[in-house]
Structure formats: structure tokens, C-alpha cells
Design an enzyme around this catalytic site. Structure first.
Site, PDB file in Angstrom:
ATOM      1  N   THR A 134       0.681  -1.273   0.054  1.00 51.96           N
ATOM      2  CA  THR A 134       0.059   0.255  -0.054  1.00 51.96           C
ATOM      3  C   THR A 134       0.996   1.328  -0.053  1.00 51.96           C
ATOM      4  O   THR A 134       2.020   1.349   0.393  1.00 51.96           O
ATOM      5  CB  THR A 134      -0.917  -0.105   1.326  1.00 51.96           C
ATOM      6  OG1 THR A 134      -1.198   1.370   1.526  1.00 51.96           O
ATOM      7  CG2 THR A 134      -0.035  -0.431   2.509  1.00 51.96           C
ATOM      8  N   ASP A 135       0.254   2.363  -0.385  1.00 57.25           N
ATOM      9  CA  ASP A 135       1.067   3.601  -0.522  1.00 57.25           C
ATOM     10  C   ASP A 135       1.146   4.310   1.054  1.00 57.25           C
ATOM     11  O   ASP A 135       1.968   5.044   1.148  1.00 57.25           O
ATOM     12  CB  ASP A 135       0.239   4.562  -1.326  1.00 57.25           C
ATOM     13  CG  ASP A 135      -1.415   5.067  -0.799  1.00 57.25           C
ATOM     14  OD1 ASP A 135      -1.771   4.275   0.011  1.00 57.25           O
ATOM     15  OD2 ASP A 135      -1.685   5.951  -1.429  1.00 57.25           O
ATOM     16  N   GLU A 136       0.445   3.530   1.865  1.00 60.17           N
ATOM     17  CA  GLU A 136       0.488   3.693   3.177  1.00 60.17           C
ATOM     18  C   GLU A 136       1.809   3.879   3.793  1.00 60.17           C
ATOM     19  O   GLU A 136       2.185   4.433   4.938  1.00 60.17           O
ATOM     20  CB  GLU A 136      -0.522   3.391   4.129  1.00 60.17           C
ATOM     21  CG  GLU A 136      -1.980   3.744   3.487  1.00 60.17           C
ATOM     22  CD  GLU A 136      -3.268   3.626   4.335  1.00 60.17           C
ATOM     23  OE1 GLU A 136      -3.019   3.466   5.683  1.00 60.17           O
ATOM     24  OE2 GLU A 136      -4.353   3.362   3.782  1.00 60.17           O
ATOM     25  N   TYR A 187      -1.349  -0.439  11.322  1.00 57.92           N
ATOM     26  CA  TYR A 187      -1.594  -0.878  10.000  1.00 57.92           C
ATOM     27  C   TYR A 187      -0.545  -0.749   9.162  1.00 57.92           C
ATOM     28  O   TYR A 187      -0.025  -1.521   8.497  1.00 57.92           O
ATOM     29  CB  TYR A 187      -2.898  -0.424   9.426  1.00 57.92           C
ATOM     30  CG  TYR A 187      -3.164  -0.715   8.033  1.00 57.92           C
ATOM     31  CD1 TYR A 187      -3.192  -1.842   7.482  1.00 57.92           C
ATOM     32  CD2 TYR A 187      -3.066   0.171   7.044  1.00 57.92           C
ATOM     33  CE1 TYR A 187      -3.313  -2.432   6.038  1.00 57.92           C
ATOM     34  CE2 TYR A 187      -3.111   0.055   5.479  1.00 57.92           C
ATOM     35  CZ  TYR A 187      -3.234  -1.287   5.279  1.00 57.92           C
ATOM     36  OH  TYR A 187      -3.523  -1.640   3.804  1.00 57.92           O
ATOM     37  N   LYS A 232       2.368  -3.365   7.413  1.00 59.27           N
ATOM     38  CA  LYS A 232       2.574  -3.660   5.909  1.00 59.27           C
ATOM     39  C   LYS A 232       3.956  -3.292   5.629  1.00 59.27           C
ATOM     40  O   LYS A 232       4.551  -3.885   4.581  1.00 59.27           O
ATOM     41  CB  LYS A 232       1.609  -2.736   5.165  1.00 59.27           C
ATOM     42  CG  LYS A 232       0.160  -2.966   5.258  1.00 59.27           C
ATOM     43  CD  LYS A 232      -0.224  -4.652   4.802  1.00 59.27           C
ATOM     44  CE  LYS A 232      -0.077  -4.490   3.238  1.00 59.27           C
ATOM     45  NZ  LYS A 232      -0.612  -5.846   2.763  1.00 59.27           N
TER      46      LYS A 232
HETATM   47  P1  NAD Z   1     -10.089  -6.471   3.089  1.00 57.24           P
HETATM   48  O1  NAD Z   1      -9.943  -6.263   4.528  1.00 57.24           O
HETATM   49  O2  NAD Z   1     -11.307  -6.367   2.241  1.00 57.24           O
HETATM   50  O3  NAD Z   1      -9.741  -8.233   2.727  1.00 57.24           O
HETATM   51  C1  NAD Z   1      -8.786  -9.084   3.513  1.00 57.24           C
HETATM   52  C2  NAD Z   1      -9.023 -10.324   3.150  1.00 57.24           C
HETATM   53  O4  NAD Z   1      -8.027 -11.135   3.925  1.00 57.24           O
HETATM   54  C3  NAD Z   1     -10.567 -10.912   3.940  1.00 57.24           C
HETATM   55  O5  NAD Z   1     -10.847 -11.772   3.001  1.00 57.24           O
HETATM   56  C4  NAD Z   1      -9.768 -11.698   5.075  1.00 57.24           C
HETATM   57  O6  NAD Z   1     -10.977 -12.584   5.505  1.00 57.24           O
HETATM   58  C5  NAD Z   1      -8.631 -12.292   4.762  1.00 57.24           C
HETATM   59  N1  NAD Z   1      -7.646 -12.556   5.883  1.00 57.24           N
HETATM   60  C6  NAD Z   1      -7.481 -11.683   6.784  1.00 57.24           C
HETATM   61  N2  NAD Z   1      -6.430 -12.339   7.779  1.00 57.24           N
HETATM   62  C7  NAD Z   1      -6.141 -13.390   6.979  1.00 57.24           C
HETATM   63  C8  NAD Z   1      -5.291 -14.598   7.470  1.00 57.24           C
HETATM   64  N3  NAD Z   1      -4.583 -14.435   8.444  1.00 57.24           N
HETATM   65  N4  NAD Z   1      -5.128 -15.538   6.472  1.00 57.24           N
HETATM   66  C9  NAD Z   1      -5.875 -15.669   5.369  1.00 57.24           C
HETATM   67  N5  NAD Z   1      -6.804 -14.644   5.139  1.00 57.24           N
HETATM   68  C10 NAD Z   1      -6.946 -13.484   5.973  1.00 57.24           C
HETATM   69  O7  NAD Z   1      -8.823  -5.903   2.181  1.00 57.24           O
HETATM   70  P2  NAD Z   1      -8.675  -5.221   0.936  1.00 57.24           P
HETATM   71  O8  NAD Z   1      -9.067  -3.739   0.955  1.00 57.24           O
HETATM   72  O9  NAD Z   1      -9.298  -6.140  -0.238  1.00 57.24           O
HETATM   73  O10 NAD Z   1      -6.845  -5.251   0.900  1.00 57.24           O
HETATM   74  C11 NAD Z   1      -6.497  -6.406   0.491  1.00 57.24           C
HETATM   75  C12 NAD Z   1      -4.599  -5.941   0.377  1.00 57.24           C
HETATM   76  O11 NAD Z   1      -4.700  -5.159  -0.567  1.00 57.24           O
HETATM   77  C13 NAD Z   1      -4.363  -5.838   1.655  1.00 57.24           C
HETATM   78  O12 NAD Z   1      -3.228  -6.593   1.936  1.00 57.24           O
HETATM   79  C14 NAD Z   1      -4.214  -4.238   1.846  1.00 57.24           C
HETATM   80  O13 NAD Z   1      -3.114  -3.964   2.547  1.00 57.24           O
HETATM   81  C15 NAD Z   1      -3.920  -3.889   0.392  1.00 57.24           C
HETATM   82  N6  NAD Z   1      -4.433  -2.689  -0.065  1.00 57.24           N
HETATM   83  C16 NAD Z   1      -5.571  -2.449   0.116  1.00 57.24           C
HETATM   84  C17 NAD Z   1      -6.128  -0.887  -0.553  1.00 57.24           C
HETATM   85  C18 NAD Z   1      -7.353  -0.514  -0.365  1.00 57.24           C
HETATM   86  O14 NAD Z   1      -7.622   0.577  -0.543  1.00 57.24           O
HETATM   87  N7  NAD Z   1      -8.363  -1.346  -0.123  1.00 57.24           N
HETATM   88  C19 NAD Z   1      -5.249  -0.174  -1.198  1.00 57.24           C
HETATM   89  C20 NAD Z   1      -3.591  -0.488  -1.204  1.00 57.24           C
HETATM   90  C21 NAD Z   1      -3.368  -1.736  -0.869  1.00 57.24           C
HETATM   91  P1  TYD Z   2     -10.053   4.899   4.927  1.00 55.60           P
HETATM   92  O1  TYD Z   2     -11.235   4.606   3.915  1.00 55.60           O
HETATM   93  O2  TYD Z   2     -10.190   4.332   6.175  1.00 55.60           O
HETATM   94  O3  TYD Z   2      -8.863   4.548   4.308  1.00 55.60           O
HETATM   95  P2  TYD Z   2      -7.197   4.897   4.707  1.00 55.60           P
HETATM   96  O4  TYD Z   2      -7.590   5.475   6.055  1.00 55.60           O
HETATM   97  O5  TYD Z   2      -6.583   3.754   4.654  1.00 55.60           O
HETATM   98  O6  TYD Z   2      -7.054   6.061   3.730  1.00 55.60           O
HETATM   99  O7  TYD Z   2     -10.250   6.398   5.080  1.00 55.60           O
HETATM  100  C1  TYD Z   2      -9.861   7.164   4.102  1.00 55.60           C
HETATM  101  C2  TYD Z   2      -9.842   8.700   4.501  1.00 55.60           C
HETATM  102  O8  TYD Z   2     -11.404   9.048   4.963  1.00 55.60           O
HETATM  103  C3  TYD Z   2      -8.910   8.873   5.590  1.00 55.60           C
HETATM  104  O9  TYD Z   2      -8.469  10.396   5.631  1.00 55.60           O
HETATM  105  C4  TYD Z   2      -9.700   8.776   6.696  1.00 55.60           C
HETATM  106  C5  TYD Z   2     -11.250   9.551   6.338  1.00 55.60           C
HETATM  107  N1  TYD Z   2     -12.480   8.827   7.042  1.00 55.60           N
HETATM  108  C6  TYD Z   2     -13.335   9.956   7.453  1.00 55.60           C
HETATM  109  O10 TYD Z   2     -13.272  11.039   7.487  1.00 55.60           O
HETATM  110  N2  TYD Z   2     -14.482   9.203   8.005  1.00 55.60           N
HETATM  111  C7  TYD Z   2     -14.575   7.784   8.300  1.00 55.60           C
HETATM  112  O11 TYD Z   2     -15.739   7.475   8.928  1.00 55.60           O
HETATM  113  C8  TYD Z   2     -13.649   6.926   7.611  1.00 55.60           C
HETATM  114  C9  TYD Z   2     -13.827   5.424   7.834  1.00 55.60           C
HETATM  115  C10 TYD Z   2     -12.692   7.568   7.055  1.00 55.60           C
END
Ligand code: NAD
Ligand code: TYD
Length: 394
Positions: free
Chosen positions: A184-186, A208, A212
Site C-alpha cells: 500500500t502507499d501508506e 496498519y 505492511k
Molecule cells: P479486505 O480487508 O477487504 O480483505 C482482506 C481479506 O484477507 C479478507 O477476505 C480476510 O478474510 C482475509 N484475511 C485476513 N486475515 C487473514 C489470514 N490470517 N489468513 C488468510 N486470510 C486472511 O482488504 P482489501 O481492501 O481487499 O485489501 C487487500 C490487500 O490490499 C491488503 O493487503 C491491503 O493492505 C492491500 N491494499 C488495500 C488498499 C485499499 O484501498 N483497500 C490499497 C492498497 C493496498
Molecule cells: P479509509 O477509507 O479508512 O482509508 P485510509 O485511512 O486507509 O486511507 O479512510 C479514507 C480517508 O477518510 C481517511 O483520510 C480517513 C477518512 N475517514 C473519515 O473521514 N471518516 C470515516 O468514517 C472513515 C472510515 C474515514
């Protein structure tokens, strides 16, 4: 001849795919171990791969935490090229048995003597929500760090054996193994100005993002030390179908549909760089096919918005009143701005996003409108307790 337009429509996701994704020739079919495939991005990725690669096998290993949902994969569950295994990536024994093939033999999962030992890992499995990591960091350490190390170690043991792999043999034409870490970019932390490149130092601020970043360092170490063919991708904030409604966009859409307030942390001027989930999935596909082991690729669509701009626009699109916005106490350690320079993946692998932010937002709103039973079921369950804990005293 596969009609991609029909397949995509059947999935109910989007008809706008605009490939070409490069198709590799003369390779033995890939067998992917997708971890966390029942979550948001993982399930979109599985749909994408099933549609785009008719000879790839997928094994989905998912623990089904609160964020994992098999309904996300309903249209895939009977596909003969897809198998689901409920399990934890931190379970050394299970993961070892998947890599050795023992698991498939013991569970009669290999009809036609199909070899399901993975030659590709795409590691999505993670605890993924910053706010939950602030409440309790422990599961983030277990899954994001320890789980990644268990996968890396199994890949090392079973792919490399006692030898290290010659990294130069891992070319596009002969590609035995790839360990793709979905990061992730984070991990770069926050910046007021400029954009992070793949060379920027890591400076994570939340439990988090720290977990990562730790996983990224482990991946790097396995590449440097053992030449395990690892690639890391770092993507910006995703939006799209199947996102759990704890994250800002699905939380806001579903609250607005219920005419409930939309909580905005702090002054609402924090900036995120948004990308449609299908563009992320295509970028991962490009990376599997053309990416170089040992490399890192940033993935972003260059669509920065403050949270307030985003929610204003969302409410306009949904024809809901701006008065639904409710400013609430800020998130501790809230990163001010994420911004990625994604020129490397476009220059070196030829990937470009297909969706503008506006298109992505509209498609996402449509999906939640058309899939009300999906999110209502989630919101009725444990989610209600989480929501009360997170927002009732804010
Ligand atoms: P999500 O929370 O929707 O899904 C996570 C999945 O992982 C779930 O299905 C959960 O059951 C499974 N899981 C959790 N712990 C586990 C374990 N110990 N063993 C097996 N499975 C397990 O997450 P997401 O948003 O789909 O993100 C997926 C990946 O992409 C993550 O690694 C996250 O860091 C990365 N990512 C997400 C975003 C975003 O915007 N959502 C952006 C950049 C990177
Ligand atoms: P989020 O979707 O949790 O992603 P991330 O924190 O991983 O970027 O949040 C996106 C942005 O929105 C972040 O700046 C936090 C803000 N946010 C709110 O303002 N209200 C909310 O209820 C949530 C969940 C996030």
C-alpha cells in the site's frame, strides 16, 4: 473465442475493460495461490483472472475474518479452475501442505491429477483497516507480518529447495515463480508536497501501515538473501464493488442510502489518491506477466481529492443533501496526504488506468444501489457493534 464483453457483464462489474493486457505465450499454465481472495480487492482480482486467463488455476486461501465474504465469489464458486480453502496464512502447517501438494492429495482436490501446487502467490490477505489497527494492533502483527513471513518461507522452501534460484532465469519467457506482495502507499507515510516514488523511504504512521511496511521489508530480505522472486506493488486507495462498509466510500454511500450522517474526521482536508479496483487488478495482472523480480511498482490513477471534496461529489451524484456530513473527532495520527508517482509501472510495464475518478465513483454508487442485500446483511451483523464503538462517542 471468449466474448470478454459478455463475461464482464455476467460478473455485473463493468463493461469497460479496454484491454490489451499482454498475454504470455508458451508458458505452463499458472497456478495462483491467492490469499485473502474473499475480501474486497482479492475477490475483484479473482473475477478478473477467471475472465482474462482461461488456463490459469486459482486456489483462494482465506481465513474469512469479518472482512472475508464468500458472497463476493458466488459466481465463481463452481468454476472448475477455482478452489476455496478456509485457512490462515500464518498457519505454517497448512501453508506448507499447500506448497508441497499434500493438502490437495489428502482432500481429493486434484481430479485429473491436476497439480495445484502454486507457482505464483498473490498475497492480499491482511487486516486492512487503519481505525481497527488503532483499537488493537495485534491481529495486524499476526496476519500482516507473521502471515507474510510464513508464506515467504514456504515459497522459499518449496520453490528454491536448498539452492537459491538464479534470478536471471526468471525472465518473461520462462517464469517459474513469482511472489507478489500486495502492499500500500501508506507505507511511505504522509507528505504535504510532491509524490512518493518507489525509492522514497518508508515512514509508516499507523499500526496498519507499520505492519505492511514490516512485511515489505521481509519481502525485500527474502529477495536479497535467497533470491526468492518477490515483487512488491504499492497501490493508492481503492474504490469499487465489494468493499467492506467500514472504509470511507462504502460507509458514506450506505449511510447516505439510509439517510444517516456521514462522519468526516477532523477538518476533512486530508487527501487520498483514488483508483478504481479493476484498474488495480489489471495492474497486478500486468505485474505478474511483465514485472521484474526484486522490483517495486507504485500503482495509482493520479486522482487526488480531499475527503470533503470526495463526499460533496458523492452526495451530488447520489442526489442526497450535503447536510448529511457530520464533522467528528479526528483519527489519532491521521495521515494528511498520500500521493504516488506511478510513472514506473506505466513506463516499464505499459499499464495505465482505464477509469477516471468520476467513472469509478458512479460505477461504485451503482453497485451499492444494485446490491443492497449484500451490504445490509453486513451492517446488521457484528458491524453494528463496531460502528457504535467507533462512532457513538465521537
Ligand atoms: P479486505 O480487508 O477487504 O480483505 C482482506 C481479506 O484477507 C479478507 O477476505 C480476510 O478474510 C482475509 N484475511 C485476513 N486475515 C487473514 C489470514 N490470517 N489468513 C488468510 N486470510 C486472511 O482488504 P482489501 O481492501 O481487499 O485489501 C487487500 C490487500 O490490499 C491488503 O493487503 C491491503 O493492505 C492491500 N491494499 C488495500 C488498499 C485499499 O484501498 N483497500 C490499497 C492498497 C493496498
Ligand atoms: P479509509 O477509507 O479508512 O482509508 P485510509 O485511512 O486507509 O486511507 O479512510 C479514507 C480517508 O477518510 C481517511 O483520510 C480517513 C477518512 N475517514 C473519515 O473521514 N471518516 C470515516 O468514517 C472513515 C472510515 C474515514
Amino acid at each position: 473465442m471468449v466474448r470478454r464483453d459478455l463475461l464482464t457483464k455476467t460478473q455485473g462489474l463493468s463493461s469497460k475493460t479496454q484491454y490489451p493486457i499482454p498475454k504470455t505465450q508458451n508458458l505452463r499454465p499458472k497456478t495462483l495461490l491467492v490469499t485473502g481472495g474473499a475480501g474486497f480487492i482479492g475477490s475483484n482480482f479473482i473475477h478478473h483472472i477467471i475472465t482474462e486467463h482461461s488456463d490459469w488455476e486459482i486456489v483462494n486461501l482465506d481465513k474469512l475474518t469479518y472482512a472475508g465474504n464468500l458472497e463476493n465469489l458466488q459466481d465463481t464458486e463452481n468454476n472448475p479452475r477455482y478452489r476455496f480453502i478456509k485457512g490462515d496464512i500464518a498457519d505454517r502447517k497448512l501453508v506448507g501442505a499447500l506448497f508441497s501438494g499434500e493438502y490437495f492429495a489428502a482432500n481429493s482436490l486434484t481430479p485429473n491429477t491436476q497439480d495445484l501446487r502454486p507457482n505464483i502467490v498473490v498475497n492480499f490477505a491482511a487486516e486492512s483497516h487503519v481505525d481497527r489497527s488503532i483499537l488493537d494492533a495485534s491481529p495486524f502483527i499476526e496476519t500482516n507480518i507473521k502471515g507474510t513471513q510464513v508464506l515467504l518461507e514456504a515459497a522459499r522452501t518449496h520453490w528454491l529447495g536448498s539452492k537459491t534460484q538464479d534470478p536471471t532465469s526468471n525472465t518473461q519467457d520462462l517464469r517459474p515463480n513469482i511472489f507478489l506482495q500486495v502492499s500500500t502507499d501508506e507505507v511511505y507515510g504522509s507528505t504535504e508536497k510532491g509524490k512518493f516514488t518507489e525509492e522514497s523511504p518508508l515512514s509508516p504512521n499507523s499500526p496498519y501501515s507499520a505492519s505492511k511496511a514490516a512485511a515489505d521489508f521481509l519481502c525485500h530480505a527474502y529477495w536479497k538473501t535467497y533470491q526468492l522472486p518477490v515483487i512488491i506493488t504499492r497501490c493508492s486507495n481503492n474504490l469499487g464493488p465489494f468493499q467492506f462498509p467500514e472504509k470511507l466510500i462504502p460507509l458514506a454511500i450506505t449511510n447516505a442510502l439510509e439517510n444517516k450522517p456521514i462522519p468526516i474526521y477532523g477538518d476533512g482536508l486530508n487527501v487520498r489518491d483514488w483508483i478504481y479496483v479493476l484498474d488495480h487488478c489489471r495492474a497486478l495482472d500486468f505485474t505478474l506477466q511483465k514485472g521484474k523480480p526484486g522490483e517495486i511498482y507504485n500503482i495509482a490513477a493520479n486522482e487526488e481529492r480531499t475527503n470533503l471534496e470526495l463526499i460533496h461529489r458523492l452526495l451530488d451524484v447520489m442526489d442526497k443533501p450535503q447536510s448529511l456530513i457530520k464533522f467528528v473527532a479526528d483519527r489519532p495520527g491521521h495521515d494528511r496526504r498520500y500521493a504516488l508517482d506511478a510513472s514506473k509501472i506505466s513506463r516499464e510495464l505499459g499499464w495505465q488506468p482505464n477509469y477516471s475518478f468520476e467513472e469509478a465513483l458512479t460505477a461504485t454508487v451503482d453497485w451499492y444501489l444494485n446490491n443492497e442485500s449484500w451490504w445490509r446483511k453486513i451492517k446488521r451483523g457484528d458491524y453494528a457493534k463496531y460502528y457504535a464503538r467507533m462512532y457513538s462517542h465521537r
